[in-house]
Motif scaffolding. Structure first.
Motif, PDB file in Angstrom:
ATOM      1  N   LEU A  40       0.890  -1.333   0.086  1.00 22.02           N
ATOM      2  CA  LEU A  40       0.172   0.005   0.057  1.00 22.02           C
ATOM      3  C   LEU A  40       0.838   1.265  -0.012  1.00 22.02           C
ATOM      4  N   THR A  41       1.748   1.426   0.954  1.00 26.35           N
ATOM      5  CA  THR A  41       2.492   2.416   1.119  1.00 26.35           C
ATOM      6  C   THR A  41       3.878   2.333   1.963  1.00 26.35           C
ATOM      7  N   THR A  42       4.731   3.159   1.772  1.00 26.91           N
ATOM      8  CA  THR A  42       5.933   3.285   2.805  1.00 26.91           C
ATOM      9  C   THR A  42       5.894   4.488   3.588  1.00 26.91           C
ATOM     10  N   ILE A  43       5.786   4.093   4.919  1.00 28.63           N
ATOM     11  CA  ILE A  43       6.059   5.421   5.757  1.00 28.63           C
ATOM     12  C   ILE A  43       7.428   5.690   6.172  1.00 28.63           C
ATOM     13  N   GLU A  44       7.920   6.780   5.963  1.00 29.96           N
ATOM     14  CA  GLU A  44       8.930   7.336   6.480  1.00 29.96           C
ATOM     15  C   GLU A  44       9.089   7.712   8.007  1.00 29.96           C
ATOM     16  N   ARG A  45       9.938   7.235   8.763  1.00 23.69           N
ATOM     17  CA  ARG A  45       9.730   7.221  10.308  1.00 23.69           C
ATOM     18  C   ARG A  45      10.398   8.552  10.661  1.00 23.69           C
TER      19      ARG A  45
END
Length: 149
Positions: free
Chosen positions: A31-36
């Motif tokens: 779905l997506t990639t979250i930048e932490r």
């Protein structure tokens, strides 16, 4: 067949790959990639997916050591997962993710995409692999229990 909505997470120190599944629990998709940046921000972004997809469960990949034990990275992920489960009020299940990033890179290469610049894509694909493995295990467990008797 009961409806299932789960999120698969590939948790890293810099990014979290996020995958979801179809309502029947047959197919996982990145779905997506979250930048932490911070725990609060991670929770906020994941909460949006949880609400949008009516998620019932988080499936998180744990990087077991080659001897099957949990190393420091796996323990860090478990600690994060417990905080996340509490913040989102969702149960968590874990799956062995030892080779998912390698497998994700191979899939991306097979699609003729550049791997080196697509770290987010690798994380998303790894999350989908984690979730797909969980879905497949869940389905085979159900088939096994219905075939006994």
């Amino acid at each position: 067949m009961e409806k299932i909505s789960a999120l698969g997470l590939d948790v890293g120190s810099k990014r979290i790959g996020v995958a979801g599944c179809d309502g029947l629990g047959l197919m996982a998709t990145g779905l997506t990639t979250i930048e932490r940046t911070s725990f609060e921000r991670d929770v906020q972004q994941l909460r949006e997916w949880v609400e949008q997809r009516e998620v019932q469960l988080l499936v998180i990949g744990l990087p077991y050591a080659s001897d099957g034990t949990l190393g420091s990275q796996a323990r860090q992920i478990q600690k994060f997962a417990k905080r996340l489960a509490k913040a989102l009020q969702l149960p968590v299940e874990y799956i062995d993710e030892r080779l998912t990033s390698v497998e994700a890179e191979e899939l991306i290469k097979a699609e003729n995409r550049l791997v080196s610049r697509n770290k987010g894509l690798i994380d998303r694909k790894a999350a989908a692999i984690i979730l797909q493995e969980w879905l497949d295990n869940r389905r085979s467990d159900k088939l096994g229990s219905t075939n006994q008797g």
